[in-house]
Design an enzyme around this catalytic site. Structure first.
Site, PDB file in Angstrom:
ATOM      1  N   ASP A 281     132.452  27.911  24.221  1.00  0.00           N
ATOM      2  CA  ASP A 281     131.508  27.218  23.374  1.00  0.00           C
ATOM      3  C   ASP A 281     132.278  26.702  22.167  1.00  0.00           C
ATOM      4  O   ASP A 281     133.313  27.259  21.806  1.00  0.00           O
ATOM      5  CB  ASP A 281     130.390  28.181  22.955  1.00  0.00           C
ATOM      6  CG  ASP A 281     129.312  27.498  22.159  1.00  0.00           C
ATOM      7  OD1 ASP A 281     128.547  28.192  21.479  1.00  0.00           O
ATOM      8  OD2 ASP A 281     129.222  26.247  22.202  1.00  0.00           O
ATOM      9  N   SER A 282     131.770  25.663  21.515  1.00  0.00           N
ATOM     10  CA  SER A 282     132.548  24.988  20.477  1.00  0.00           C
ATOM     11  C   SER A 282     132.490  25.646  19.115  1.00  0.00           C
ATOM     12  O   SER A 282     133.271  25.328  18.236  1.00  0.00           O
ATOM     13  CB  SER A 282     132.014  23.561  20.321  1.00  0.00           C
ATOM     14  OG  SER A 282     130.630  23.656  19.984  1.00  0.00           O
ATOM     15  N   GLY A 283     131.555  26.554  18.937  1.00  0.00           N
ATOM     16  CA  GLY A 283     131.344  27.098  17.594  1.00  0.00           C
ATOM     17  C   GLY A 283     130.091  26.511  16.979  1.00  0.00           C
ATOM     18  O   GLY A 283     129.660  26.925  15.905  1.00  0.00           O
ATOM     19  N   GLY A 284     129.467  25.562  17.676  1.00  0.00           N
ATOM     20  CA  GLY A 284     128.278  24.904  17.155  1.00  0.00           C
ATOM     21  C   GLY A 284     127.108  25.858  16.958  1.00  0.00           C
ATOM     22  O   GLY A 284     126.416  25.810  15.951  1.00  0.00           O
ATOM     23  N   PHE A 285     126.907  26.734  17.921  1.00  0.00           N
ATOM     24  CA  PHE A 285     125.755  27.627  17.818  1.00  0.00           C
ATOM     25  C   PHE A 285     125.830  28.531  16.596  1.00  0.00           C
ATOM     26  O   PHE A 285     124.810  28.897  16.009  1.00  0.00           O
ATOM     27  CB  PHE A 285     125.602  28.477  19.091  1.00  0.00           C
ATOM     28  CG  PHE A 285     124.435  29.422  19.012  1.00  0.00           C
ATOM     29  CD1 PHE A 285     124.638  30.793  18.888  1.00  0.00           C
ATOM     30  CD2 PHE A 285     123.134  28.936  19.007  1.00  0.00           C
ATOM     31  CE1 PHE A 285     123.561  31.658  18.796  1.00  0.00           C
ATOM     32  CE2 PHE A 285     122.051  29.801  18.898  1.00  0.00           C
ATOM     33  CZ  PHE A 285     122.263  31.163  18.799  1.00  0.00           C
TER      34      PHE A 285
ATOM     35  N   ASP B 230     128.716  20.229  18.480  1.00  0.00           N
ATOM     36  CA  ASP B 230     127.451  19.516  18.258  1.00  0.00           C
ATOM     37  C   ASP B 230     126.848  19.962  16.936  1.00  0.00           C
ATOM     38  O   ASP B 230     127.158  21.032  16.429  1.00  0.00           O
ATOM     39  CB  ASP B 230     126.473  19.771  19.412  1.00  0.00           C
ATOM     40  CG  ASP B 230     126.370  21.245  19.787  1.00  0.00           C
ATOM     41  OD1 ASP B 230     125.425  21.620  20.511  1.00  0.00           O
ATOM     42  OD2 ASP B 230     127.260  22.046  19.377  1.00  0.00           O
TER      43      ASP B 230
ATOM     44  N   GLN C  92     121.202  16.906  22.477  1.00  0.00           N
ATOM     45  CA  GLN C  92     120.378  17.469  21.408  1.00  0.00           C
ATOM     46  C   GLN C  92     119.099  16.657  21.281  1.00  0.00           C
ATOM     47  O   GLN C  92     118.726  15.926  22.194  1.00  0.00           O
ATOM     48  CB  GLN C  92     121.166  17.482  20.088  1.00  0.00           C
ATOM     49  CG  GLN C  92     122.353  18.422  20.087  1.00  0.00           C
ATOM     50  CD  GLN C  92     121.938  19.896  20.182  1.00  0.00           C
ATOM     51  OE1 GLN C  92     120.774  20.246  19.939  1.00  0.00           O
ATOM     52  NE2 GLN C  92     122.875  20.750  20.531  1.00  0.00           N
TER      53      GLN C  92
ATOM     54  N   GLY D 181     120.225  23.007  22.042  1.00  0.00           N
ATOM     55  CA  GLY D 181     119.165  23.017  21.048  1.00  0.00           C
ATOM     56  C   GLY D 181     117.888  23.687  21.495  1.00  0.00           C
ATOM     57  O   GLY D 181     116.863  23.621  20.815  1.00  0.00           O
TER      58      GLY D 181
ATOM     59  N   ASP E 189     124.059  30.455  30.645  1.00  0.00           N
ATOM     60  CA  ASP E 189     124.765  31.555  29.990  1.00  0.00           C
ATOM     61  C   ASP E 189     123.776  32.248  29.071  1.00  0.00           C
ATOM     62  O   ASP E 189     122.847  31.608  28.572  1.00  0.00           O
ATOM     63  CB  ASP E 189     125.944  31.043  29.143  1.00  0.00           C
ATOM     64  CG  ASP E 189     125.497  30.576  27.768  1.00  0.00           C
ATOM     65  OD1 ASP E 189     124.983  29.441  27.654  1.00  0.00           O
ATOM     66  OD2 ASP E 189     125.608  31.368  26.803  1.00  0.00           O
TER      67      ASP E 189
ATOM     68  N   CYS F 231     120.286  47.208  45.172  1.00  0.00           N
ATOM     69  CA  CYS F 231     121.412  46.653  44.419  1.00  0.00           C
ATOM     70  C   CYS F 231     122.732  47.211  44.938  1.00  0.00           C
ATOM     71  O   CYS F 231     122.857  48.423  45.142  1.00  0.00           O
ATOM     72  CB  CYS F 231     121.261  46.977  42.929  1.00  0.00           C
ATOM     73  SG  CYS F 231     122.601  46.349  41.911  1.00  0.00           S
TER      74      CYS F 231
ATOM     75  N   CYS G 277     124.605  51.526  40.936  1.00  0.00           N
ATOM     76  CA  CYS G 277     123.515  51.895  41.839  1.00  0.00           C
ATOM     77  C   CYS G 277     124.023  52.630  43.072  1.00  0.00           C
ATOM     78  O   CYS G 277     123.297  53.430  43.666  1.00  0.00           O
ATOM     79  CB  CYS G 277     122.715  50.658  42.237  1.00  0.00           C
ATOM     80  SG  CYS G 277     121.754  49.989  40.848  1.00  0.00           S
TER      81      CYS G 277
ATOM     82  N   HIS H  53     125.740  46.956  36.006  1.00  0.00           N
ATOM     83  CA  HIS H  53     124.530  46.703  36.794  1.00  0.00           C
ATOM     84  C   HIS H  53     123.852  45.395  36.396  1.00  0.00           C
ATOM     85  O   HIS H  53     123.442  44.609  37.254  1.00  0.00           O
ATOM     86  CB  HIS H  53     123.526  47.846  36.676  1.00  0.00           C
ATOM     87  CG  HIS H  53     122.199  47.475  37.246  1.00  0.00           C
ATOM     88  ND1 HIS H  53     121.947  47.430  38.616  1.00  0.00           N
ATOM     89  CD2 HIS H  53     121.069  47.006  36.656  1.00  0.00           C
ATOM     90  CE1 HIS H  53     120.723  46.978  38.826  1.00  0.00           C
ATOM     91  NE2 HIS H  53     120.165  46.719  37.657  1.00  0.00           N
TER      92      HIS H  53
END
Lengths: 403, 388
Positions: A105-109, A159, A202, A229, A279, A317, A322, A348
Site C-alpha cells: 500500500d502507498s501510505g495513503g490510508f 492517493d 476515489q 475510499g 485485503d 477446516c 483444527c 486458522h
C-alpha cells in the site's frame, strides 16, 4: 485534470490478469494473476503483514496455508527499517524471506488512520513520526521511490484519501488530486517491468465524483485498478452501490482490487459485484483477540462456554490448528500468557479466508456460483432470507436472488 | 531416553510462542516435556471431563510428560506450605492441594512422571534453620507416603511414576536423611529441589549436591529444578544429575537475545581462532552493557548470548549463529530479527525461541557426545571460557 497519458496507450499496459471463468448471472469472475513471483488464483484474499511479518506466523506457515500474495505497508516500512536497509537486504522479499508475491500500500490510508499526525497538501502528505517526532513528507514520488526499493510485485499509487464519512468539497478535491497524483506516480515509477502500479479510484460516496474518477483513471495505462475510499464508516447500502458503480466502469480484462474488505459476507457479495482482490486486517487482528472465524460467524474462544468443548474450531477446516487442537485447549491457552494461542488462531483465520476464496472460485469455475452464495448465506444467517438487507439488495442487483 | 538430557519447557502445555508446526521444525527435540502444575491445576476439572489425559489435550501425544509443581521461571510466594497442603499459583490465582486433591489432579492429567507434593521452602529464606530444614524433609516424606498410598488405590495413577523430592535446605544432615529415606520408597526417580537461586548460591550448594546424589540409586533418574544455565548444568552433571529444565533459552528469548555460545569442543584450529576473536569481542561488549540489561524475568543478560535489540545488528545480514541449522538461521538474518524486536512484532519471539531451543538442545547433544568420548573436561573448559 487533463490526461497526462494518451488514451491510445491503453493497449500497451501489461495484461496481468487472465480470465478463466465468468458467472453467467452476476459479475463474478475467476481468474489468474501473472505476477513476477508466481501466479495467483482469483478471487483472492490477501492477508496483511504490515511491518514485513504476518504477525506471529512464519513465512513457511503462510506458504503452507496456500497464501501466494500478502501485503506490506509503505508508511510503516518507510519509517522502520527504511527503504535503504530493505534495498540492501534484496528488497522486501529478501528482507522477510517471502518467496511469493507482495503488494504494498502507498501510505495513503495512514492519512486517514493517523489523521491527527498528518497534513495534506498538493505536494504530498506531511506526517509527524509517532516515534521520534520527526516530520516526513510522503509525496507521490517519494511513495513510489520507497515502493521501488521495496520491490513489491504490485505497488499502489499514493492517493488523497478522505474518510468515507466526510462530505463536502474535500471529497471532490481529494478525487481530482488522486488523479494528478496517479500521473505523478506513473511518471516516477522506475520499474514498470518488474512492479505493477495500480490506480485507486476515489470519489467517496458521490456517484458523480466516482464516475468522473473512473472515466479519467481508466484512460491511464495501468495494469490494475483498486476501489478505494470505502470500507470506512459508511453505511453498507452506500458501500455496495459505490462498489457496483466502480466495477461497472472498470475494464474487464484488468484486476479489480477492493481495498479493506473484509468480512466473509462482504467478500462473497463483492465477488458477485465483480471484484477480484481483497485485503483486510480483520481476520488476523481478530485472531489476536481470541476470535476464530467459522462459516456461521465467529467463536469468541475466551468465553466460558468453550471451556469443555472438545471439538476443533471447525470440523471441515484443514488447517493445522483444527487438525490438532480443540476449542477447550485453545480456551485454556488463551487464558495463559503463552503467545502460541494467538498464533494458532491466526493460522486458522487465514486458512478460513483462503479456503473461502478457494470455494468461491471453484463455484464460479463450475458454474454454480449463485447456488454457492445461497448456501453461504444460509449457513451464515440461518436462512438465506435472514441475510442483511444491503447484501440481499446488492446480490439482487447482479441477478442473484436468495429465496 | 538418553541422559544427560533436558526437558522441553512449556507454559500451559505449550512450548512458549510455538505451535505444533513451528515446534517440530526444531532439530533435536527432547523426548520428554515438562508441564507445570501451576499452569494446569486450575484446568483439572476440564481434564477430568476430557478423560484422555493432558498429553492428548495439549496435542503432544508423542512426547513423554513430566509434571513439576512449579514454573521455574516464576517462583511462587513462600509461606503457603502446611503440614497438610501445598499451594501452586496459576494465572487464576492460588490453588491449594492436599495429598488427595493433588492425586486427583494427577489422575486427570495422567502424565508419565510427576513431582510429588513437597515442601520446598527451606531453601527460600536467606539462612535456613535446622528446624525448618528438618520440617521440609519430614513433610515431604509424609506427602510422599500419602501419595504412594493413594496411588496404590488407583489403576490410572499406577501408570504414572512418582518422582520423590529431596529437600533439607542447606543442612547436610537433613539432605542426607532426605536422600536415604526417599530412596527407600518405590519412586520412579528423584528431584533435587532447593539448589536453585542466583549463581552464587549454587556454588555453595554444589558440595551438598555431590553428597546427596551419592546416596541415590544409580538406576533411577535424578532431576534438578531451577538450574538451566550451561555452566551450571555442567557442574551438576559432574555431580550426578541427569535431567534439567530448559527454561534458560526461554528467558534468553524474552529479553530479545539469542544464544550464541559455542559447544563445539572439537573445532578445527581455524575455527578456534575465529571463535576466540569472536568471543573476546562479545565479552568486551557485554561487560559494558550487562549492568544495564535487566529484564522482565529479573535476569541479567549472560555472556552466552547476544542482544538483538542493539543498534549494531540493524544491518547485520548474517544469521544469528553461522552454521546453525535451525529454521531462523536458515531463513532469516540478524537485521530482520532486530527489526522485529524494534517494531514489537510477535514473530521475534517465535523465531528467537526456535533458535534458542535448537541451540540449547544442541548443547545437550554435545554433552552426551563428550561423555561418550570422555571429553567432558574440554567441553567444560570451553563453556567456562565463555561464562563471565
Amino acid at each position: 485534470m487533463a490526461a497526462a497519458v494518451s488514451p491510445t496507450s491503453l493497449e500497451s499496459a501489461p495484461r496481468i490478469m487472465r480470465l478463466v471463468a465468468e458467472c453467467s448471472r452476476s459479475r463474478a469472475r475467476a481468474g489468474e494473476l501473472r505476477l513476477p513471483h508466481g501466479p495467483v488464483a482469483t478471487p483472492v484474499f490477501m492477508p496483511v503483514g504490515t511491518q514485513a511479518t504476518m504477525k506471529g506466523i512464519t513465512a513457511e506457515q503462510l506458504d503452507a496455508l496456500g497464501c501466494r500474495i500478502c501485503l506490506g505497508n509503505t508508511y510503516h516500512l518507510g519509517l522502520r527499517p527504511g527503504p535503504e536497509l530493505i534495498q540492501k537486504a534484496h528488497g522486501l522479499h529478501g528482507f522477510m524471506n517471502w518467496p511469493h508475491n507482495l503488494l504494498t500500500d502507498s501510505g495513503g490510508f495512514q492519512m486517514v488512520s493517523l489523521v491527527s499526525l498528518s497534513e495534506v497538501t498538493e505536494e504530498g502528505v506531511r506526517f509527524r513520526s509517532p516515534y521520534d517526532g520527526d516530520e516526513t513528507l510522503l509525496s507521490p514520488e517519494k511513495s513510489v521511490e520507497i515502493q521501488n526499493a521495496l520491490g513489491s510485485d504490485i505497488i499502489m499509487q499514493l492517493d488523497d484519501v478522505v474518510s468515507s464519512t466526510v462530505t463536502g468539497p474535500r471529497v471532490e478535491e481529494a478525487m481530482y488530486r488522486s488523479i494528478r497524483w496517479l500521473d505523478r506516480c506513473i511518471a516516477a515509477h522506475q520499474r514498470p517491468d518488474k512492479q505493477n502500479l495500480f490506480a485507486i479510484i476515489q470519489g467517496g460516496l458521490d456517484a458523480d465524483l466516482r464516475t468522473t474518477c473512473l472515466e479519467e483513471m481508466t484512460k491511464r495505462d495501468v495494469p490494475g485498478f483498486a476501489i478505494g475510499g470505502l470500507s470506512g464508516g459508511e453505511s453498507k447500502g452506500q458501500f455496495w452501490r459505490m462498489v457496483a458503480l466502480s466495477t461497472s466502469r472498470l475494464p474487464k480484462d484488468k484486476p479489480r482490487y477492493l481495498m479493506g474488505v473484509g468480512y466473509a459476507t462482504d467478500l462473497v457479495v463483492c465477488v458477485a459485484l465483480g471484484c477480484d482482490m481483497f485485503d483486510c486486517v480483520f481476520p488476523t487482528r481478530t485472531a489476536r483477540f481470541g476470535s476464530a472465524l467459522v462459516p456461521t460467524g465467529n467463536l469468541q474462544l475466551k468465553k466460558k462456554q468453550y471451556e469443555k468443548d472438545f471439538r476443533p474450531i471447525d470440523n471441515d477446516c484443514a488447517c493445522p490448528t483444527c487438525q490438532k487442537h480443540s476449542r477447550a485447549f485453545l480456551h485454556a491457552l488463551l487464558h495463559s500468557d503463552n503467545t502460541a494461542a494467538l498464533h494458532h488462531l491466526t493460522v486458522h483465520n487465514i486458512a478460513y479466508q483462503l479456503q473461502l476464496m478457494s470455494a468461491v472460485r471453484a463455484s464460479i469455475v463450475e458454474k454454480r456460483f449463485p447456488d454457492f452464495v445461497r448456501d453461504f448465506m444460509g449457513t451464515m444467517y440461518g436462512d438465506p432470507t435472514l441475510c442483511p438487507t444491503w447484501a440481499t439488495e446488492a446480490l439482487a442487483s447482479v441477478g442473484i436472488t436468495l429465496s | 531416553m538418553d541422559i544427560p538430557a533436558c526437558l522441553l519447557y512449556t507454559k500451559t502445555g505449550s512450548a512458549p510462542h510455538l505451535t505444533h508446526q513451528t515446534l517440530h521444525t526444531i532439530h533435536g527435540l527432547p523426548a520428554m516435556a515438562q508441564l507445570t502444575l501451576s499452569s494446569l491445576a486450575e484446568h483439572h476439572e476440564v481434564l477430568a471431563e476430557y478423560k484422555e489425559g493432558i498429553g492428548k489435550f495439549i496435542g503432544m501425544p508423542e512426547l513423554l510428560l513430566y509434571c513439576s509443581l512449579h514454573d521455574p521461571v516464576s517462583p511462587c510466594p513462600a509461606g503457603y506450605v502446611t503440614n497438610k497442603s501445598v499451594s501452586v499459583w496459576g494465572l487464576g490465582g492460588r490453588v491449594e492441594m492436599t495429598a488427595s486433591k493433588f492425586m486427583a489432579i494427577q489422575q486427570a492429567l495422567q502424565p508419565d512422571w510427576f513431582q510429588c507434593l513437597s515442601d520446598g521452602e527451606a531453601s527460600c529464606e536467606e539462612a535456613t534453620s535446622i528446624k525448618r530444614a528438618r520440617k521440609s524433609v519430614d513433610r515431604s516424606l509424609l506427602f510422599l507416603d500419602n501419595c504412594l498410598r493413594l496411588q496404590e488405590e488407583s489403576e490410572v495413577l499406577q501408570r504414572s511414576a512418582i518422582i520423590g523430592v529431596i529437600e533439607g535446605g542447606d543442612m547436610m544432615e537433613e539432605r542426607l536423611r532426605s536422600a536415604r529415606e526417599t530412596a527407600k520408597r518405590p519412586v520412579g526417580g528423584f528431584l533435587l529441589d532447593g539448589f536453585q537461586g542466583n549463581p552464587a548460591t549454587l556454588e555453595t550448594r554444589l558440595h551438598l549436591l555431590s553428597s546427596v546424589t551419592a546416596e541415590l540409586p544409580e538406576d533411577k533418574p535424578r532431576l534438578i529444578c531451577g538450574v538451566s544455565r550451561p555452566d551450571e548444568v555442567l557442574e551438576c552433571i559432574e555431580r550426578g544429575v541427569d535431567l534439567f529444565e530448559s527454561f534458560f533459552p526461554y528467558q534468553v528469548t524474552e529479553r530479545g537475545c539469542a544464544l550464541t555460545f559455542s559447544f563445539d569442543y572439537q573445532p578445527n584450529p581455524e575455527e578456534t581462532l575465529l571463535q576466540q576473536n569472536g568471543i573476546q569481542e562479545e565479552i568486551k561488549y557485554v561487560d559494558q552493557t550487562k549492568k544495564i540489561k535487566t529484564t522482565s524475568c529479573n535476569q541479567e543478560m549472560t555472556s552466552f548470548e547476544i542482544n538483538l535489540k542493539e543498534k549494531k545488528y540493524q544491518e547485520d545480514f548474517d544469521p544469528l549463529v553461522r552454521g546453525c541449522s535451525c529454521y531462523c538461521c536458515k531463513n532469516h538474518t540478524r537485521a530482520y530479527i532486530h527489526h522485529l524486536l524494534v517494531t514489537n512484532e510477535l514473530l521475534a519471539g517465535v523465531l528467537l525461541m526456535m533458535h534458542n531451543f535448537e541451540h540449547y538442545f544442541g548443547f545437550f547433544h554435545s554433552i552426551r557426545e563428550a561423555l561418550k568420548s570422555d571429553r567432558l573436561a574440554q567441553l567444560k573448559e570451553l563453556i567456562r571460557r565463555q561464562a563471565s
